[in-house]
Each structure stands twice: as C-alpha cells, then as structure tokens.
Motif scaffolding. Sequence first.
Motif, PDB file in Angstrom:
ATOM      1  N   SER A   1       0.868  -1.314  -0.089  1.00  0.00           N
ATOM      2  CA  SER A   1      -0.042  -0.049  -0.082  1.00  0.00           C
ATOM      3  C   SER A   1       1.004   1.290   0.002  1.00  0.00           C
ATOM      4  CB  SER A   1      -0.899  -0.076   1.365  1.00  0.00           C
ATOM      5  OG  SER A   1      -1.619   1.158   1.354  1.00  0.00           O
ATOM      6  N   GLY A   2       0.603   2.176  -0.900  1.00  0.00           N
ATOM      7  CA  GLY A   2       1.287   3.283  -0.913  1.00  0.00           C
ATOM      8  C   GLY A   2       2.569   3.427  -1.544  1.00  0.00           C
TER       9      GLY A   2
ATOM     10  N   LEU B   1       8.774   7.339   6.339  1.00  0.00           N
ATOM     11  CA  LEU B   1       8.410   6.321   5.072  1.00  0.00           C
ATOM     12  C   LEU B   1       6.877   6.269   5.077  1.00  0.00           C
ATOM     13  CD1 LEU B   1       8.891   4.191   2.830  1.00  0.00           C
ATOM     14  CD2 LEU B   1       9.379   2.543   4.651  1.00  0.00           C
ATOM     15  N   MET B   2       6.134   6.015   6.234  1.00  0.00           N
ATOM     16  CA  MET B   2       4.810   5.779   6.533  1.00  0.00           C
ATOM     17  C   MET B   2       4.006   6.939   6.011  1.00  0.00           C
ATOM     18  SD  MET B   2       4.836   2.446   6.751  1.00  0.00           S
ATOM     19  CE  MET B   2       3.174   2.312   6.757  1.00  0.00           C
TER      20      MET B   2
ATOM     21  N   ARG C   1       0.073   9.053   2.107  1.00  0.00           N
ATOM     22  CA  ARG C   1       0.120  10.307   0.950  1.00  0.00           C
ATOM     23  C   ARG C   1      -0.074   9.662  -0.476  1.00  0.00           C
ATOM     24  NH1 ARG C   1      -3.055  12.792   2.496  1.00  0.00           N
ATOM     25  NH2 ARG C   1      -2.836  14.419   0.969  1.00  0.00           N
ATOM     26  N   VAL C   2       0.713   8.895  -0.804  1.00  0.00           N
ATOM     27  CA  VAL C   2       0.892   8.283  -2.208  1.00  0.00           C
ATOM     28  C   VAL C   2      -0.600   7.180  -2.057  1.00  0.00           C
ATOM     29  CG1 VAL C   2       1.837   6.240  -3.679  1.00  0.00           C
ATOM     30  CG2 VAL C   2       3.009   8.052  -2.781  1.00  0.00           C
ATOM     31  N   ASP C   3      -1.073   6.494  -1.234  1.00  0.00           N
ATOM     32  CA  ASP C   3      -2.270   5.514  -1.143  1.00  0.00           C
ATOM     33  C   ASP C   3      -3.588   6.465  -1.200  1.00  0.00           C
ATOM     34  OD1 ASP C   3      -3.390   2.906  -0.920  1.00  0.00           O
ATOM     35  OD2 ASP C   3      -4.008   3.725   1.094  1.00  0.00           O
ATOM     36  N   TRP C   4      -3.415   7.676  -0.473  1.00  0.00           N
ATOM     37  CA  TRP C   4      -4.603   8.457  -0.664  1.00  0.00           C
ATOM     38  C   TRP C   4      -4.808   8.967  -2.027  1.00  0.00           C
ATOM     39  CZ3 TRP C   4      -6.458  13.124  -1.903  1.00  0.00           C
ATOM     40  CH2 TRP C   4      -7.664  13.674  -1.459  1.00  0.00           C
ATOM     41  N   HIS C   5      -3.723   9.377  -2.653  1.00  0.00           N
ATOM     42  CA  HIS C   5      -3.753   9.951  -3.967  1.00  0.00           C
ATOM     43  C   HIS C   5      -4.269   8.919  -5.140  1.00  0.00           C
ATOM     44  CE1 HIS C   5      -2.711  13.961  -3.068  1.00  0.00           C
ATOM     45  NE2 HIS C   5      -1.569  13.533  -2.936  1.00  0.00           N
ATOM     46  N   PHE C   6      -3.582   7.598  -4.912  1.00  0.00           N
ATOM     47  CA  PHE C   6      -3.984   6.573  -5.760  1.00  0.00           C
ATOM     48  C   PHE C   6      -5.589   6.137  -5.458  1.00  0.00           C
ATOM     49  CE2 PHE C   6      -4.447   1.768  -5.633  1.00  0.00           C
ATOM     50  CZ  PHE C   6      -4.272   1.333  -6.961  1.00  0.00           C
TER      51      PHE C   6
END
Length: 531
Positions: free
Chosen positions: A338-339, A439-440, A445-450
Amino acid sequence: MSLPTLAELPAILLPFAQRAEQSFRDAVAALDADHGLSAWTPQRWADFARVCAASDFVIEQSVRDPLMLLELVAWGELDRGFAPGELCSQIAGAVQQAETEDELGRVLRRQRTRQQVRIIWRDLTRQADLVQTCRDLSDMADASIDQAYQWLYQRHCVQFGTPTGRRSGEAQHMVILGMGKLGAVELNLSSDIDLIFAYPEGGETVGVKRALDNQEFFIRLGQKLIKALDPMTVDGFVFRVDMRLRPYGSAGALVLSFNALEQYYQDQGRDWERYAMIKARVVAGDQVAGAQLLDMLRPFVYRRYLDFSAIEALRTMKQLIQQEVRRKGMAENIKLGSGGIREVEFIAQAFQLIHGGRDLSLQQRPLLMVLGTLEGQGYLPPAVIAELRNGYEFLRYTEHAIQAIADRQTQMLPDSPEDQARIAFMLGFVDWAAFHERLMYWRGRVDWHFRQVIADPDEEEGEESELVVGGEWLPLWEESQDEDAACRQLAEGGFTDASKALKALAGLRGSPQLRAMQRLGRERLDAFLPR
C-alpha cells in the motif's frame, strides 16, 4: 524532494567500516604494489568507510578485486558523471576482446560489477541524484544488451548466413524493446529487465549452403543473447532477463516479425498490454527499424479519441492492485505494498492511457517527466504533483538503499537491526524509527492519491472497492509473477501438485485454440478463468 544527505555513521555500523578497511588493505598488500593506495586522502577513506558500512556488495567486490576499485579512484571515475556514450565505449572495448561465448559472458559480468560498484559509490556519497543513478543503470543495460547482440549477430551470420528480407532484399537485424523501468530509463540497483524481441520481415539467410528461416535465425540468436546476460556464474550475472511480456507470454515464440506483432496487438492485445507498452523503448539492435515498429504499435497504445473504454479496464487493474496489497507480507514491500512505487506509476500511466491519444505531450516514458506534464497541462494540481513526486523519490531512494546492501532484487524492508540502521543512515535519518515514520507518511499520501484516481462515482468515500472475483489468481494466469511464487500460490490454494497445475495452465495459455481467439473472447477467458 532534495537529495537526502547521509547521516552520521551510527555505532552499530562502525565495525562494518573497520572490517572493510582492514580487509581491503590486506587485499591490496597481496598485490605487487599499492597502486596509489598511499595517496588516498582522508576524505577518500571517509567515503570508503561510509559506502562499505552500508554495502556488503561493495566490500565483497573491493576485496575480491582490489585493483578494480583502485583503478576507479585513480582514473577519477568515482568523482564525476560519465559523458554521453562513455559507458557504452568502455563496455564495447571490453567486449571486443572476447573470442568465445564464455569469454563474452565473463567480460560482461566483470564490466557490470565494475559499473555497479561505481554507481553505488556515487549514489551513497551523494555525488549522483536519483535520475543520474537510474540513467547510469539503464545506460549500462542498453550497452550490455546491444554489445552482446552485435557480437553474437556477427558470429551467427558467419555460421548460418545473413538474414535477408524476402520483400526488401535487405539484411535484417533484430529490434530489442526494453519494457518497464528499462524502457523508461528508470532501472533500480538490482532490477531485472523486461524485453521483447522482433525482426522487420520474413525471409531466409543467404551466403551459406543451407539457408535458415529468418525467425529461426533470430530465435537462436535471442536464446544466445539471454544466455550471455542472465545466468548466475562465478563472475555473477549481468541482468536477469524476463521475456514474459511478449505476445502469448512464455508460451509464445521468442521472436516475432513486425507484421506478426502488429497483428497480435490489433486482434488480441489487451488493456494491460497497452499499459505495459507505454514504456517500450528500443534499447538495442536496429534503432531505425525499431522506431518504425513503435510507430506501427502506437495506435494500439494511444487511441486518438478520449479513451473511455480504458477507464473500466483501469478500474479493474486498480482493484487488482488493491487486492494484492492485502496479501500476506505486502505491508513491508515498498513497491507492491500500500502506498508503494507501483501506485505512483499507476496514477501517471492511467492519465497517459486515457488522454495520451489526444495529448501528445503525455506520450513519454520517464515517470517524473510525466508528472511534470500532468501539472503543466492542468490534469492534476501542483500540490498533488509535489506530493506524488516527493513520495516517489523517497520510495525510490529507499529501494536503492535496500538493494545497495547486498545487490539483491528485493523491495522488502529489512528486519535485522544492522540493515535497518543501514537504511536509516543512507536516507539521512538518525535511526530506524525516524526513517520509518517518514516512510509511512509518504506511503499514506501516495495511497490517498491512488484511491482518488478513476474512483468509482458510486463508491462512498473511504469505502473499500469491491473485490474482483478470483482476482488473486489473475497475476498467475497472466504470468506477472515468477514460477516459485506461482507454485506457492497454487499450493496454498489447495492444489496437491502445484508444478503440474502450472504446466497445465501454461499448456492452455499456449494452445492453438487460445492463440486463435479474438480480443473479446480472450477478455472473457481472462475474466472467467481466475474464478
């Protein structure tokens, strides 16, 4: 994100640095002279300590072949970036000395080790940023593939004749497409390379008594090329070669003509193959013919109209990614979890697949350049792009740190205190806890945008997308995982003879009936079989 600075060497890593220095000094002492070691400055020794504290690979190679590191220092190659073509010239000069296929393999592996030490050193001493490191690794792959191909082609022509086009009457060369990170000039420190082999037109070889069909000539040549690059020997390996992205996967012919490729993608090409082909680049062989091939395939990849049909396919891909991140062990994987890196890549390529046919500025390969275009053309707000770029760069620096330790192809976070200390040190953090917290944050943030990309309008915010029925089996059917992982999944799924089941699936995948299917029938089979 700016280039991360190295942290101060923590106490837990001091013994690594001390042992490395002593072992290296002993190895140099065994030579007939110190070869410039006495001229090393305190700064050089400090860099040596920091690099070797982080990388077992650099320690091992420097002790095994101390002259290699001494030459890299004496020739100034650790302190500067290479000029365009310089790396290729070094590899070409070494390859020209090879007289046999065994010698070719040895030369390529030794060149790879030399360049890998140089690239890791420059990465860990912060003399090269992420883009430079990825470019050097990709240049090394391009040069290794192309020089091995040219060496083998000349000798194959002597043995089997020169492959000649039936229509044009011209000598034929192979076109080698690099896919994925190689195609995008984004290779990581221990990446495999995804390749597709092709040749312009049918015909047969001339200049020998017994002619060979062009396809047979290039299949033999392709097998030799893989053998020159892939196997692990006492000298290591050059690159692990993955050919499963070619038409029909491992059941398909190793090399196809341009017409056969065009026909396959026109009749049977699926959306995930369009997605993969975005990154395709000619990395070796005939560059002119390769450019023609990519022009032929462009209408398959990029549709001239706004591609709404791709949206549902992308939603399915997204659901499959979300499904896979829930699998056991994925939480510690910075690429597939994830992310992870894959989610940033999906965001960029989703916009390319939907809009790239109308907006030619999206028809490019490197992810960071695509993100810049998405911002410049107004597809995503600057704040979103900034988070995606910074998150992606942090993840890629972390990936390189993980792989610099032992030159292993892994994206799994380490569980040993020593290796955790190394990762934190390489990323500029005082300890693992501080690194892991950052890192987390970026993964979140990446997972939210994904989750926002091509979101289903009927889905409530925060609601989990519906599982794709049987979706956990689709990567196995599409050959997007290696044989060991596939057998493990089959065994966990209750198959008593996983190896036999995998062979049965391969037999079905390569069957004449399946090859003759049109795209719609193949898509239905892809949906049905995992269930």
